[in-house]
Design an enzyme around this catalytic site. Structure first.
Site: not given
Length: 679
Positions: A46, A68, A416
């Site tokens: 918001h 929202e 990795n």
């Protein structure tokens, strides 16, 4: 109203809110019923929407508004979070991050938000079937990878941070970066076999960074009649074309040269983004964009200070340290007690000031670490593995300069560990392990160093497999292999192009990455090592100095020249009689506490005229990892705080010299690179 004056503040706060949203979304995925987490995400979204609307970034505001709406349904118990919904929200947050980086680069922050908006609206309308039938794209890491995607010649390759950093390193070393599209004949029967032959030719003459479709899909013939690769090689376009066209049933080969422009290379990556809490205003050079460290003041409040101001302050103080040394020298020469007392007091005060300035430059590594949970989540999902990331010591502080540089090496090591270290859930269960693997990221102080560990509880590394690969590549002979300890064997992993991966994937296994990690860490004055136990896991250890600007050093003299040896490299100083020096295979050595240590004769290496001839030999014992050497000098001058200065652009790559410093008497002393001397 001129909104440009608020742009820096908007960028700072947007990145903080996005980081908070990402962290809370990861928590929500594990705790979908926790409304408190949803409320935290809603508040950040918001605020972000309001700031974007105020600044006129409408695409960002509209996309955040749709996010929202979904969160509002979740917090009011009208919608239950599932994996598909989370993917759409993550995709939306990634696009918002991309827009923020576009603004940082001087853009207008606009983007095509139609696809995520449509998906978010479908969720609000209850049409979850539309989401399931059209799954969200895999979230991309915003930052350097996205910038590369939009660069000429890279638009359709969708490269991530890892691939771009490897390509950047390769381009620096003179390799050609090529985008290749290979088309097979329509009547080709064994498509996978022909594709394998193409890959085999390419791998023999360079490195395949990316393939589209993925290697696995190509191997299973899940592609039409063409595929694309991003390729790094010393071969020219014509030579690569000839290699591919020599294979039968190839109908067409299209090759384009990929250029990584400087503005693309320098854009902050997704991992580095966490290290930047206040970027510079648009229009600055990419190298200047960086964090404005948070400096604490009384009452727990903070102020933001531009990193450039701290750099200037550090440079000014460095000059003060040089003058302090000069005053101390003059006070000793003159022998005036009042002057000596004043200089000693000034030295104490300047020492306290030095500590404060260094502390101001220190920032917690959590600014980098906080971005990795999201990356691990996405990568584990892509590889169909279950991985839990544990982070310890995120509050450990490191110089701001290092924070910018360690992100990419850590990305390499984490990828990795997840790809090669952690096994699939089925394999883990079969071997008696929990199906969820654990990757640990730990940071802590040790003396004047910060240590960072990346470890996993996966399959470990086969010592024999590494040795066989090293012998096969001609790095060592079979006879030499017999006398190597575990650490020496594991160090082969850092050789360029070295890989023991049985299966090549788009994530890793092409022999690129670990050599880049080693190069980057050593350029920062640090070191990296690896330890592994087959079946139990692997640990990579990165060691970095606390700061590079002002260091403690031992000053030594050889002939009429003075040198500085960093105190962090010194084990001990000693004096040996000439008869105690022995010869082994033509190399002068000494017995240092039962260990044979080779001697380095600086007077021979640097061709120093008129060294002193004495019956005793002064030696500085230095260490790099488990290797030691004895540096032979004429005399020890003493310990001193010195300011590290570069030798300038005209004196690059001087052997065994890392820089210079100005002494109290105005002389210049060269600073020895002990790592190079030992090597």
């Amino acid at each position: 109203m001129d909104l440009n004056q608020y742009l820096d503040m908007f960028i700072e706060e947007s990145k903080e809110h996005l980081q908070a949203i990402n962290a809370n979304l990861l928590q929500l995925e594990n705790q979908p019923d926790d409304v408190a987490i949803v409320n935290e995400i809603f508040r950040s979204a918001h605020t972000l929407k309001g700031m974007a609307a105020t600044m006129g970034f409408e695409d960002m505001a509209s996309l955040t508004h749709e996010v929202e709406n979904v969160l509002d349904l979740v917090r009011n118990h009208k919608l239950t979070i599932n994996s598909s919904i989370m993917d759409v929200i993550f995709q939306s947050v990634d696009l918002i991050e991309t827009m923020v980086y576009n603004i940082i680069d001087g853009g207008d922050g606009s983007a095509d938000v139609s696809e995520p908006v449509a998906k978010l609206r479908a969720i609000v309308a209850g049409d979850l079937q539309a989401i399931a039938s059209s799954p969200a794209e895999k979230p991309k890491q915003s930052g350097k990878g996205d910038a590369a995607d939009s660069a000429d010649g890279l638009r359709h390759y969708q490269l991530d941070d890892y691939a771009v950093s490897v390509m950047k390193e390769s381009q620096t070393n003179g390799y050609n970066l090529l985008g290749i599209r290979v088309s097979l004949r329509e009547d080709c029967v064994l498509k996978a076999a022909r594709a394998y032959m193409v890959f085999d030719q390419l791998e023999a003459n360079g490195e395949v960074i990316k393939s589209i479709p993925s290697v696995e899909e190509i191997e299973n013939e899940r592609f039409d009649t063409s595929f694309e690769v991003v390729y790094v090689s010393m071969k020219t376009e014509a030579e690569v074309r000839s290699l591919i066209e020599s294979i039968s049933e190839i109908s067409d080969v299209a090759i384009e040269s990929i250029k990584l422009p400087s503005q693309t290379i320098e854009v902050v990556s997704a991992a580095k983004e966490a290290a930047a809490s206040a970027p510079a205003a648009p229009g600055k050079k990419p190298a200047e964009t960086g964090a404005a460290p948070v400096v604490k003041r009384q009452g727990g409040k903070t102020i933001r200070v531009d990193i450039e101001r701290l750099d200037i302050l550090m440079n000014l103080f460095s000059e003060l340290v040089i003058d302090r040394g000069r005053l101390e020298q003059l006070a000793r020469d003159l022998g005036k007690s009042e002057l000596q007392e004043t200089v000693e007091h000034m030295s104490r005060i300047s020492g306290d000031l030095q500590n404060i300035i260094l502390t101001m430059r220190m920032v917690p590594v959590e600014q980098v670490f906080n971005r990795f949970p999201r990356m691990v989540r996405d990568l584990a999902k892509e590889l169909n593995k279950k991985v839990n990331l544990e982070i310890e010591g995120a509050e450990t502080e490191l110089d701001r300069t290092f924070i910018d540089e360690i992100a990419d090496p850590l990305v390499h090591l984490l990828r990795n560990s997840i790809d090669h270290g952690i096994e699939s859930p089925q394999v883990r269960l079969a071997s008696g392990k929990p199906e969820e693997g654990t990757v640990s990221l730990k940071a802590y102080h040790s003396g004047n160093y910060v240590l960072i560990e990346v470890s996993d509880d996966g399959a470990g590394i086969s010592r024999d497999k590494i040795l066989n690969k090293a012998i096969e590549r001609g790095i060592i002979t079979s006879a030499q292999a017999e006398g190597l300890n575990d650490k020496q064997v594991y160090d082969f992993l850092f050789h360029s192009g070295f890989s023991t991966a049985a299966v090549v994937s788009d994530i890793s296994g092409r022999g690129v990455g670990l050599d880049v990690v080693k190069t980057k860490i050593e350029s920062l004055g640090g070191s990296v090592s690896v330890d592994s136990k087959l079946g139990l896991g692997t640990t990579f250890l990165i060691q970095l100095p606390l700061t590079l600007s002002i260091i403690s050093a031992m000053l030594v003299q050889i002939g009429s020249e003075k040198y500085a040896v960093p105190l962090s490299s010194i084990i001990e100083t000693a004096v040996y009689r000439k008869e105690e020096i022995m010869m082994v295979h033509g190399q002068k050595v000494i017995d240092f506490r039962g260990r044979v240590v080779p001697l380095v004769m600086l007077k021979e290496i640097f061709s120093i005229p008129n060294p002193a001839e004495t019956d005793d030999v002064s030696v500085v014992i230095v260490r790099k990892g488990d290797k030691m050497a004895g540096i032979v000098v004429d005399s020890f001058i003493g310990q001193q705080e010195i300011v590290l200065k570069t030798l300038g652009k005209y004196l690059t790559n001087v052997f065994a010299i890392s820089g210079a410093t100005i002494l109290g008497d105005g002389q210049v002393a060269l600073i020895l690179d002990c790592n190079m001397l030992i090597r």
